[in-house]
Design an enzyme around this catalytic site. Structure first.
Site, short mmCIF file in Angstrom:
data_model
loop_
_atom_site.label_atom_id
_atom_site.label_comp_id
_atom_site.label_asym_id
_atom_site.label_seq_id
_atom_site.Cartn_x
_atom_site.Cartn_y
_atom_site.Cartn_z
N GLY A 1 -15.06 1.36 -16.74
CA GLY A 1 -13.73 0.82 -16.47
C GLY A 1 -13.67 -0.19 -15.35
O GLY A 1 -12.74 -0.17 -14.55
N THR A 2 -14.65 -1.09 -15.31
CA THR A 2 -14.61 -2.15 -14.30
C THR A 2 -14.94 -3.49 -14.95
O THR A 2 -15.79 -3.60 -15.81
CB THR A 2 -15.56 -1.86 -13.12
N ARG B 1 1.50 1.75 -3.62
CA ARG B 1 0.29 2.20 -4.33
C ARG B 1 0.00 3.66 -3.97
O ARG B 1 -0.41 4.46 -4.81
CB ARG B 1 -0.91 1.33 -3.95
N ALA C 1 -11.42 5.23 -21.79
CA ALA C 1 -12.31 6.12 -21.03
C ALA C 1 -12.09 7.59 -21.38
O ALA C 1 -13.05 8.38 -21.40
CB ALA C 1 -12.07 5.90 -19.54
N GLN D 1 -14.83 2.16 -6.95
CA GLN D 1 -14.14 1.03 -6.35
C GLN D 1 -12.67 1.38 -6.17
O GLN D 1 -11.93 0.63 -5.52
CB GLN D 1 -14.25 -0.20 -7.26
N TYR E 1 0.82 -1.22 0.00
CA TYR E 1 0.00 0.00 0.00
C TYR E 1 0.85 1.26 0.00
O TYR E 1 0.46 2.28 -0.57
CB TYR E 1 -1.02 -0.03 1.15
N HIS F 1 -14.58 1.07 -1.49
CA HIS F 1 -13.48 0.18 -1.10
C HIS F 1 -12.39 0.92 -0.33
O HIS F 1 -11.27 0.44 -0.23
CB HIS F 1 -12.88 -0.50 -2.33
N CYS G 1 -7.65 2.89 12.49
CA CYS G 1 -7.16 2.15 13.65
C CYS G 1 -8.00 0.89 13.85
O CYS G 1 -9.21 0.98 14.08
CB CYS G 1 -7.23 3.01 14.91
#
Ligand code: BV8
Length: 228
Positions: free
Chosen positions: A171-172, A56, A215, A88, A53, A105, A113
Site C-alpha cells: 500500500g505505498t 489527522r 490490502a 511510513q 495534525y 515517519h 519538543c
C-alpha cells in the site's frame, strides 16, 4: 527461517477509512500534503499545520485496524523467524492490531519538543506553542518526520534490509524516498521482493512479484501462504 521485512504505506489504512496522500483524497483543504508536511510550513503558518495534525490525530484515533493489519500481526506472532514491520504511516493501527512496528515517519500520538528533544504522548488537540512538560518552553510540535527531515531508525532499517530473505511493500506509491528505495537495497542483498498494492507503484518494476487488489484481501492471503 529467513527474516521478513515489510514496508507499509497509506494504502494499508485506506480500508480503515484513513485517506491516502496521492489518491483522490490526497489533498487536505486544497493543500498538497507536501506543502503542509514541512518545517517551513510549520514556521510560516503554525496554526494551519497544527490544525492539519489535530484533524489527522482525531481521524486516526477513531479508526479501527482492518484485516490487513491483523494479518501482519498474525505473521509476527506465528512465523518462526523475525518479521520486521516498517511503516511510513503515522497512525497507530498496526499497534492496535497487536503488531510491533518502526515508525520511520513518526506518529500522530506523540509530541516532540523542538527545544530540548523531549517526547511525550500528544494531547488529542495540540496548541500552537504547546508547552513542553520537560523544559517548559513553548516548543511542542507533532512528532512527525516532515519533508526535508531525516526519517527515524534508518540505520536499524538498513541493517534489516541487507539481511532479510523476503521484502514486501504494502500500500505505498513508491514516490517518497528513502522508503521507495528500500526494494533496491533488499533486492541487491538477494531477497525475494513482492509488492502488494491496489495499483502499480512508481517502483513496481523493481519487484520480483506483484499481487494487486485491496490490502484486506491480498495481505491475509499472502500471510496464509507464508504460514502454511
Ligand atoms: C529526506 C509524514 C533527507 C507526514 C511523510 C526534492 C526536494 C525536496 C525533497 C526531495 C526532493 N526529492 C526527493 C526528496 C526527498 C523527499 C521526497 O522523497 N519527496 C518526494 C515527494 C519526491 N523525502 C524526504 O524529504 C524525506 N526525508 O529525504 O531527508 C535528509 C538527509 C540528510 C539529513 C536530513 C534530511 C522525508 C519524507 C517523509 C515525509 N513525511 N509522512 C504526514 O504523514 O503528515 S511522507 C507521506 O507520504 C507518508 O508518510 C508516506 O511516506 C508518503 C507516501 O505516501 P504513501 O504511504 O505511499 O501513500 P500514497 O497516498 O502516496 O500511496 C497510497 C498507495 O496505496 C497507492 O499505491 C495506492 O494504490 C495504494 N492503495 C490505496 N488503497 C489501497 C491501496 N493499497 C491496498 N489496498 C487499498 N485499499
Amino acid at each position: 527461517m529467513e527474516k521478513i521485512v515489510i514496508l507499509t504505506g497509506a494504502g494499508i489504512s485506506a480500508e480503515s477509512g484513513l485517506g491516502t496522500f496521492r489518491g483522490a483524497g490526497g489533498l487536505w483543504e486544497n493543500h498538497r500534503v507536501e506543502d503542509v508536511a514541512t518545517p517551513e510550513a510549520f514556521a510560516r503558518d503554525p496554526a494551519l499545520v497544527t490544525t492539519f495534525y489535530n484533524q489527522r490525530r482525531a481521524g486516526a484515533a477513531s479508526a479501527k485496524p482492518n484485516a490487513a493489519h491483523a494479518a501482519l500481526a498474525r505473521l509476527q506472532a506465528e512465523y518462526d523467524g523475525e518479521v520486521v514491520i516498517v511503516t511510513q504511516n503515522v497512525d497507530g493501527l498496526h499497534e492496535a492490531a497487536g503488531a510491533t512496528v518502526l515508525h520511520m515517519h513518526g506518529q500522530l500520538d506523540q509530541a516532540l519538543c523542538a527545544g530540548c528533544g523531549h517526547r511525550w504522548p500528544a494531547p488529542m488537540e495540540m496548541a500552537v506553542g504547546e508547552v513542553c512538560p520537560a523544559c517548559k518552553g513553548p516548543h511542542g510540535r507533532p512528532d512527525i518526520v516532515w519533508f526535508g527531515e531525516m526519517p527515524y531508525d534508518m540505520d536499524e532499517i538498513f541493517g534489516h534490509l541487507v539481511s532479510c530473505g523476503l521484502f514486501a511493500a504494502i500500500g505505498t506509491s513508491g514516490q517518497v524516498y528513502p522508503a521507495a528505495g528500500f526494494v533496491q537495497e533488499a533486492d541487491a542483498a538477494g531477497a525475494h521482493t513482492v509488492e502488494l498494492n491496489l495499483d502499480p507503484s512508481s517502483v513496481v518494476s523493481q519487484f520480483a512479484e506483484t499481487r494487486f487488489g485491496p490490502a484486506t484481501q491480498t495481505v491475509p492471503a499472502w500471510v496464509a501462504g507464508l504460514l502454511s
